[in-house]
Design a protein around this motif. Structure first.
Motif, PDB file in Angstrom:
ATOM      1  N   ASP A  84      -8.066   8.416  -1.777  1.00  0.00           N
ATOM      2  CA  ASP A  84      -8.677   7.138  -2.149  1.00  0.00           C
ATOM      3  C   ASP A  84      -7.916   5.946  -1.575  1.00  0.00           C
ATOM      4  O   ASP A  84      -7.762   4.918  -2.220  1.00  0.00           O
ATOM      5  CB  ASP A  84      -8.773   7.029  -3.674  1.00  0.00           C
ATOM      6  CG  ASP A  84      -9.780   5.995  -4.115  1.00  0.00           C
ATOM      7  OD1 ASP A  84     -10.755   5.783  -3.372  1.00  0.00           O
ATOM      8  OD2 ASP A  84      -9.573   5.392  -5.179  1.00  0.00           O
ATOM      9  N   GLY A  85      -7.435   6.100  -0.345  1.00  0.00           N
ATOM     10  CA  GLY A  85      -6.749   5.007   0.331  1.00  0.00           C
ATOM     11  C   GLY A  85      -7.743   4.045   0.960  1.00  0.00           C
ATOM     12  O   GLY A  85      -8.962   4.282   0.964  1.00  0.00           O
ATOM     13  N   THR A  86      -7.229   2.966   1.469  1.00  0.00           N
ATOM     14  CA  THR A  86      -8.067   1.979   2.133  1.00  0.00           C
ATOM     15  C   THR A  86      -8.345   2.421   3.570  1.00  0.00           C
ATOM     16  O   THR A  86      -7.413   2.694   4.314  1.00  0.00           O
ATOM     17  CB  THR A  86      -7.369   0.612   2.140  1.00  0.00           C
ATOM     18  OG1 THR A  86      -6.970   0.303   0.819  1.00  0.00           O
ATOM     19  CG2 THR A  86      -8.290  -0.462   2.658  1.00  0.00           C
ATOM     20  N   LEU A  87      -9.598   2.488   3.923  1.00  0.00           N
ATOM     21  CA  LEU A  87      -9.954   2.937   5.272  1.00  0.00           C
ATOM     22  C   LEU A  87      -9.670   1.863   6.311  1.00  0.00           C
ATOM     23  O   LEU A  87      -9.046   2.130   7.330  1.00  0.00           O
ATOM     24  CB  LEU A  87     -11.429   3.347   5.330  1.00  0.00           C
ATOM     25  CG  LEU A  87     -11.937   3.834   6.683  1.00  0.00           C
ATOM     26  CD1 LEU A  87     -11.187   5.088   7.108  1.00  0.00           C
ATOM     27  CD2 LEU A  87     -13.417   4.104   6.629  1.00  0.00           C
TER      28      LEU A  87
ATOM     29  N   SER B 185      -7.625  -0.846   6.816  1.00  0.00           N
ATOM     30  CA  SER B 185      -6.426  -1.630   6.546  1.00  0.00           C
ATOM     31  C   SER B 185      -5.582  -1.640   7.820  1.00  0.00           C
ATOM     32  O   SER B 185      -5.043  -0.600   8.225  1.00  0.00           O
ATOM     33  CB  SER B 185      -5.644  -1.009   5.391  1.00  0.00           C
ATOM     34  OG  SER B 185      -4.389  -1.625   5.266  1.00  0.00           O
TER      35      SER B 185
ATOM     36  N   PHE C 165      -8.034   8.011   3.278  1.00  0.00           N
ATOM     37  CA  PHE C 165      -9.227   7.475   2.621  1.00  0.00           C
ATOM     38  C   PHE C 165     -10.011   8.570   1.904  1.00  0.00           C
ATOM     39  O   PHE C 165     -10.399   8.430   0.750  1.00  0.00           O
ATOM     40  CB  PHE C 165     -10.105   6.775   3.668  1.00  0.00           C
ATOM     41  CG  PHE C 165     -11.467   6.413   3.191  1.00  0.00           C
ATOM     42  CD1 PHE C 165     -11.655   5.360   2.298  1.00  0.00           C
ATOM     43  CD2 PHE C 165     -12.575   7.116   3.635  1.00  0.00           C
ATOM     44  CE1 PHE C 165     -12.929   5.025   1.860  1.00  0.00           C
ATOM     45  CE2 PHE C 165     -13.843   6.787   3.204  1.00  0.00           C
ATOM     46  CZ  PHE C 165     -14.026   5.735   2.308  1.00  0.00           C
TER      47      PHE C 165
ATOM     48  N   ARG D 108      -5.621   7.864   8.969  1.00  0.00           N
ATOM     49  CA  ARG D 108      -6.101   6.841   8.025  1.00  0.00           C
ATOM     50  C   ARG D 108      -7.343   7.356   7.309  1.00  0.00           C
ATOM     51  O   ARG D 108      -7.515   7.142   6.112  1.00  0.00           O
ATOM     52  CB  ARG D 108      -6.430   5.546   8.794  1.00  0.00           C
ATOM     53  CG  ARG D 108      -6.859   4.437   7.930  1.00  0.00           C
ATOM     54  CD  ARG D 108      -5.765   3.610   7.268  1.00  0.00           C
ATOM     55  NE  ARG D 108      -4.564   4.227   6.822  1.00  0.00           N
ATOM     56  CZ  ARG D 108      -4.182   4.369   5.539  1.00  0.00           C
ATOM     57  NH1 ARG D 108      -4.918   3.914   4.568  1.00  0.00           N
ATOM     58  NH2 ARG D 108      -3.044   4.929   5.231  1.00  0.00           N
TER      59      ARG D 108
ATOM     60  N   PHE E 257       0.817  -1.209   0.000  1.00  0.00           N
ATOM     61  CA  PHE E 257       0.000   0.000   0.000  1.00  0.00           C
ATOM     62  C   PHE E 257       0.849   1.255   0.000  1.00  0.00           C
ATOM     63  O   PHE E 257       0.393   2.322  -0.359  1.00  0.00           O
ATOM     64  CB  PHE E 257      -0.960   0.022   1.195  1.00  0.00           C
ATOM     65  CG  PHE E 257      -0.269  -0.015   2.526  1.00  0.00           C
ATOM     66  CD1 PHE E 257       0.144   1.140   3.139  1.00  0.00           C
ATOM     67  CD2 PHE E 257      -0.035  -1.223   3.162  1.00  0.00           C
ATOM     68  CE1 PHE E 257       0.777   1.113   4.363  1.00  0.00           C
ATOM     69  CE2 PHE E 257       0.597  -1.268   4.389  1.00  0.00           C
ATOM     70  CZ  PHE E 257       1.015  -0.090   4.993  1.00  0.00           C
TER      71      PHE E 257
END
Length: 103
Positions: A60-63, A65, A56, A52, A3
């Motif tokens: 557009d990252g993974t919330l 994770s 997100f 985090r 990531f």
């Protein structure tokens, strides 16, 4: 840590600059009020979640994770511990400066 491979810019901006800066200030505030170090570390788990969420919402990252949250929180804890240590050292030197002087 796949990531992080394509998200180095957002990581440096959000996690290190914004999250780390806020963590430093939080660690400093904990030290200035003479509270114990572990109290500040508890707040860093909340700050890690906020960092985090910013990843997100903006990048557009993974919330949800766990590895990413762990890395964000670890960076926040490191900055908070450094801010706490620097501030507490200055406080102790100012408050108890007579202990460091030779007799």
């Amino acid at each position: 840590m796949d990531f992080l491979a394509d998200n180095v810019g957002p990581f440096l901006l959000v996690t290190v600059a914004l999250g780390g800066g806020n963590a430093w200030l939080a660690g400093r505030a904990i030290a200035q009020t003479w509270r114990p170090w572990w109290q500040g570390m508890l707040y860093m788990f909340i700050l890690g979640a906020a960092v985090r969420f910013i990843h997100f919402a903006l990048f557009d990252g993974t919330l949800l994770s766990l590895p990413a949250y762990g890395l964000d929180t670890a960076v926040a804890i490191a900055f908070a511990a450094a801010g706490f240590r620097v501030t507490r050292t200055r406080q102790m030197a100012r408050q108890y400066g007579f202990l460091g002087r030779a007799a």
